[in-house]
Design a protein around this motif. Structure first.
Motif, mmCIF file in Angstrom:
data_model
loop_
_atom_site.group_PDB
_atom_site.id
_atom_site.type_symbol
_atom_site.label_atom_id
_atom_site.label_comp_id
_atom_site.label_asym_id
_atom_site.label_seq_id
_atom_site.Cartn_x
_atom_site.Cartn_y
_atom_site.Cartn_z
ATOM 1 N N UNK A 1 0.846 -1.187 0.000
ATOM 2 C CA UNK A 1 0.000 0.000 0.000
ATOM 3 C C UNK A 1 0.883 1.239 0.000
ATOM 4 N N UNK A 2 1.008 1.866 -1.139
ATOM 5 C CA UNK A 2 1.926 2.978 -1.285
ATOM 6 C C UNK A 2 1.356 4.253 -0.667
ATOM 7 N N UNK A 3 2.208 4.980 0.034
ATOM 8 C CA UNK A 3 1.841 6.296 0.513
ATOM 9 C C UNK A 3 1.122 6.351 1.835
ATOM 10 N N UNK A 4 0.738 5.184 2.404
ATOM 11 C CA UNK A 4 0.045 5.224 3.687
ATOM 12 C C UNK A 4 1.037 5.551 4.793
ATOM 13 N N UNK A 5 0.558 6.048 5.942
ATOM 14 C CA UNK A 5 1.469 6.359 7.041
ATOM 15 C C UNK A 5 2.243 5.116 7.486
ATOM 16 N N UNK A 6 3.449 5.285 7.996
ATOM 17 C CA UNK A 6 4.233 4.143 8.462
ATOM 18 C C UNK A 6 3.599 3.510 9.686
ATOM 19 N N UNK A 7 3.969 2.275 9.953
ATOM 20 C CA UNK A 7 3.432 1.558 11.106
ATOM 21 C C UNK A 7 3.356 0.075 10.809
ATOM 22 N N UNK A 8 2.571 -0.644 11.579
ATOM 23 C CA UNK A 8 2.401 -2.074 11.376
ATOM 24 C C UNK A 8 0.973 -2.469 11.691
ATOM 25 N N UNK A 9 0.475 -3.487 10.953
ATOM 26 C CA UNK A 9 -0.846 -4.027 11.227
ATOM 27 C C UNK A 9 -0.820 -5.091 12.314
ATOM 28 N N UNK A 10 0.393 -5.470 12.772
ATOM 29 C CA UNK A 10 0.463 -6.504 13.803
ATOM 30 C C UNK A 10 0.060 -7.856 13.260
ATOM 31 N N UNK A 11 -0.619 -8.631 14.078
ATOM 32 C CA UNK A 11 -0.985 -9.990 13.705
ATOM 33 C C UNK A 11 -2.325 -10.043 13.000
ATOM 34 N N UNK A 12 -2.529 -11.052 12.133
ATOM 35 C CA UNK A 12 -3.819 -11.179 11.451
ATOM 36 C C UNK A 12 -4.970 -11.232 12.450
ATOM 37 N N UNK A 13 -6.062 -10.652 12.065
ATOM 38 C CA UNK A 13 -7.307 -10.647 12.828
ATOM 39 C C UNK A 13 -7.231 -9.779 14.082
ATOM 40 N N UNK A 14 -6.249 -10.040 14.953
ATOM 41 C CA UNK A 14 -6.207 -9.307 16.221
ATOM 42 C C UNK A 14 -5.392 -8.026 16.122
ATOM 43 N N UNK A 15 -4.550 -7.917 15.067
ATOM 44 C CA UNK A 15 -3.749 -6.714 14.895
ATOM 45 C C UNK A 15 -2.873 -6.435 16.103
ATOM 46 N N UNK A 16 -2.956 -5.199 16.604
ATOM 47 C CA UNK A 16 -2.208 -4.809 17.809
ATOM 48 C C UNK A 16 -3.161 -4.585 18.990
ATOM 49 N N UNK A 17 -4.327 -5.220 18.928
ATOM 50 C CA UNK A 17 -5.333 -5.017 19.975
ATOM 51 C C UNK A 17 -4.851 -5.491 21.331
ATOM 52 N N UNK A 18 -4.129 -6.610 21.371
ATOM 53 C CA UNK A 18 -3.646 -7.115 22.663
ATOM 54 C C UNK A 18 -2.681 -6.137 23.316
ATOM 55 N N UNK A 19 -1.775 -5.559 22.518
ATOM 56 C CA UNK A 19 -0.849 -4.563 23.076
ATOM 57 C C UNK A 19 -1.607 -3.318 23.531
#
Length: 446
Positions: A48-66
Motif C-alpha cells: 500500500x503505497x503512501x500510507x502512514x508508516x506503522x504495522x498491522x500486527x498480527x492477522x485478525x487481532x492486529x495490535x489489539x492485545x498490546x
C-alpha cells in the motif's frame, strides 16, 4: 512476542511424558497458519503505497492485545507514545479488527474534528457498533444531526438550570446514606453508583430499586465488554456484553412504552426527564428565571455553579489526567491526503487524549495535579479534549460539569478526607478504574 509464546507452548508440549498428539498437531498448525497470514498481511501492508508508516500486527487481532495491555497496566499513553516515537505523529496500526490511522497531535485532533461529514464520519469498530446498534454513538449524517439537536435542547446550560436543585437533593441523600457517619469509604463503587442513579433519574425517572439494580448490573457487564477483541463465545467479555445490551434494551423498551402511554393520557410531562423530552420531540424549552440570592436551606441553583470557578478548574485537571474515554474513531469517506500520507477510503481513523493530555509539550510537568493550568485562556486549542471536539463533541459535557460541581460542593461542605493509598494504581478498563476502589478516610466538619 507471539512467536516466543507459541515456541514456549510447543516446547512444553514436546516435554510432556505423553504429549497429546492432537494438541501438538493443532499447535503446529496454528503456528504455521499464523506465520503464513503474518507474511501475507505484512506484504500487503508494504504494497500500500503512501500510507502512514506503522504495522498491522498480527492477522485478525492486529495490535489489539498490546493496546488493551497498556490500558490494563494503567499506562494507555505508552501504546501511542512508543509508536509515535518510532513512526511519527501519524501512524498505522490495526485495532479491534480494522486497519487504523492514529492522529497523535493537536493538529490531528483539529483536522478530524473540523472535517466531520466532509472527509470523515464518526465510525466506531464494527464490534462496538454491534453492541450499541442504532444510537447517537453510531448515527451519522442527518440522523446524527437530528438526534444531537434534540439532545442539546435538553442538555444545553439553559435547560439544565432547573435540574440543579434535583441533583443537589439526590446528592445530599446519597451522602447521608453512604458517606456521613462513616470513618472510611471505598469511593469508586459509590461514585459509579451515584452517577448511574443520577442518570436513571434525570434521563428516565427510573426509581424502582429492583429495576435500578438490574440495570446497574447489566450496564457494568456491558461497559467491560465494549473495547475488547470481538470473540463471540460463551464466557468472553464481548459475549457477556452482547447479552447485557439485549437485556438493557428490553428493559428500557418497556419503560419507553409505558412513558408513551403516560404522555398520551397526560400522566407524564414532556419536560419530566430526557425520555419524555425525546418522545415528545420538543424543539424549544423555556429558560427558567434564576434567583439572584439564596435563602437558608435552599438547594443549589445554576448561578451558584457559575461562581465555582476554582472547583471547575479542579474538575478539568482531573479530566485531563483521567478522562472517562481515551478517544474515538472516525472513518474516511473518501481517499485524502494528510501530511503527505494517503488515507484510503474506508479506513478507521483514531484520535486519542493520550496525544496531548500527558504530553509535556503541551502541559508542563504533566503528571502533576495542577488546576492553575486552566486559569486565564487555559491550554492551547485541541490539547484538552476529554469530551472530544467539533460536531461530534459529547453532548453531555454540560451535564457532566453540573454533576461534578454539585458533588464537589456537597463533599467539600461535609468532609475533609485523606486517601488511604495515595499511590493506588489506576488502570483503564475501559474507563479509569483504581484497583482498590479508591478508599478514602472521612473526617466530618465539626
Amino acid at each position: 512476542m507471539v512467536w516466543n509464546e507459541a515456541a514456549t507452548l510447543l516446547y512444553k508440549a514436546q516435554h510432556l511424558e505423553k504429549p497429546p498428539f492432537i494438541s501438538t498437531v493443532l499447535l503446529a498448525s496454528f503456528i504455521g497458519l499464523a506465520a503464513f497470514l503474518y507474511l501475507i498481511t505484512n506484504r500487503g501492508t508494504r504494497a500500500l503505497q503512501g500510507i502512514p508508516p506503522g504495522t498491522f500486527g498480527w492477522p485478525l487481532i492486529g495490535e489489539t492485545l498490546q493496546f488493551l495491555g497498556c490500558q490494563r497496566r494503567g499506562s494507555p499513553q505508552d501504546f501511542y507514545r512508543c509508536r509515535a516515537q518510532q513512526y511519527g505523529n501519524v501512524f498505522t496500526t490495526s485495532l479491534v479488527g480494522h486497519p487504523t490511522v492514529v492522529f497523535y497531535s493537536p493538529q490531528g485532533n483539529r483536522f478530524l474534528f473540523s472535517n466531520e461529514n466532509k472527509l470523515v464520519v464518526n465510525s466506531w469498530p464494527t464490534s462496538v457498533g454491534n453492541l450499541f446498534r442504532s444510537s447517537l454513538i453510531t448515527a451519522v449524517g442527518d440522523d446524527a444531526k437530528r438526534l444531537r439537536r434534540i439532545l442539546m435542547t435538553f442538555l444545553r446550560p439553559e435547560a439544565l438550570q432547573k435540574f440543579v436543585g434535583r441533583v443537589d437533593s439526590m446528592t445530599k441523600s446519597h451522602l447521608a446514606e453512604y458517606w456521613i457517619g462513616k470513618d472510611e469509604v471505598t469511593a469508586l463503587p459509590l461514585l459509579k453508583r451515584y452517577t448511574f442513579t443520577l442518570a436513571c433519574d434525570l434521563f428516565a425517572t427510573i426509581n424502582n430499586p429492583d429495576q435500578h439494580s438490574k440495570l446497574w448490573h447489566h450496564f457494568m457487564v456491558f461497559v467491560k465488554g465494549v473495547m475488547q477483541i470481538p470473540i463471540d463465545l460463551p464466557g468472553t467479555r464481548y459475549n457477556k456484553a452482547k447479552h447485557a445490551a439485549n437485556v438493557i434494551r428490553q428493559q428500557l423498551g418497556s419503560n419507553i412504552n409505558e412513558r408513551k402511554y403516560a404522555l398520551e393520557v397526560g400522566k407524564a410531562s414532556p419536560e419530566q426527564d430526557l425520555l419524555s423530552f425525546l418522545l415528545s420531540n420538543v424543539d424549544e424549552q423555556e429558560q427558567l428565571d434564576i434567583a439572584s440570592s439564596k435563602k437558608a436551606g435552599q438547594l443549589l441553583e445554576w448561578e451558584d455553579l457559575q461562581r465555582m470557578k476554582y472547583s471547575w478548574r479542579v474538575g478539568q485537571e482531573a479530566l485531563r489526567l483521567y478522562p472517562a474515554a481515551q478517544g474515538s474513531f472516525r472513518k474516511a469517506i473518501k481517499d485524502f491526503t494528510y501530511e503527505g500520507f494517503t488515507i484510503p477510503k474506508g479506513w478507521k481513523l483514531h484520535w486519542t487524549v493520550n496525544s496531548t493530555h500527558r504530553n509535556s509539550e503541551y502541559f508542563s510537568n504533566p503528571e502533576k495535579f495542577d488546576p492553575s493550568r486552566f486559569e486565564g485562556d487555559g491550554p492551547p486549542p485541541y490539547t484538552f479534549v476529554p469530551f472530544g471536539g467539533g460536531p461530534r463533541m459529547c453532548p453531555g459535557n454540560e451535564f457532566a460539569r453540573m454533576e461534578i460541581l454539585v458533588f464537589l460542593h456537597n463533599i467539600v461542605k461535609n468532609f475533609k478526607w485523606n486517601l488511604v493509598n495515595p499511590n493506588e494504581k489506576v488502570i483503564i478498563d475501559p474507563m479509569p478504574d483504581p484497583v482498590s476502589g479508591l478508599p478514602i478516610k472521612l473526617v466530618p466538619h465539626e
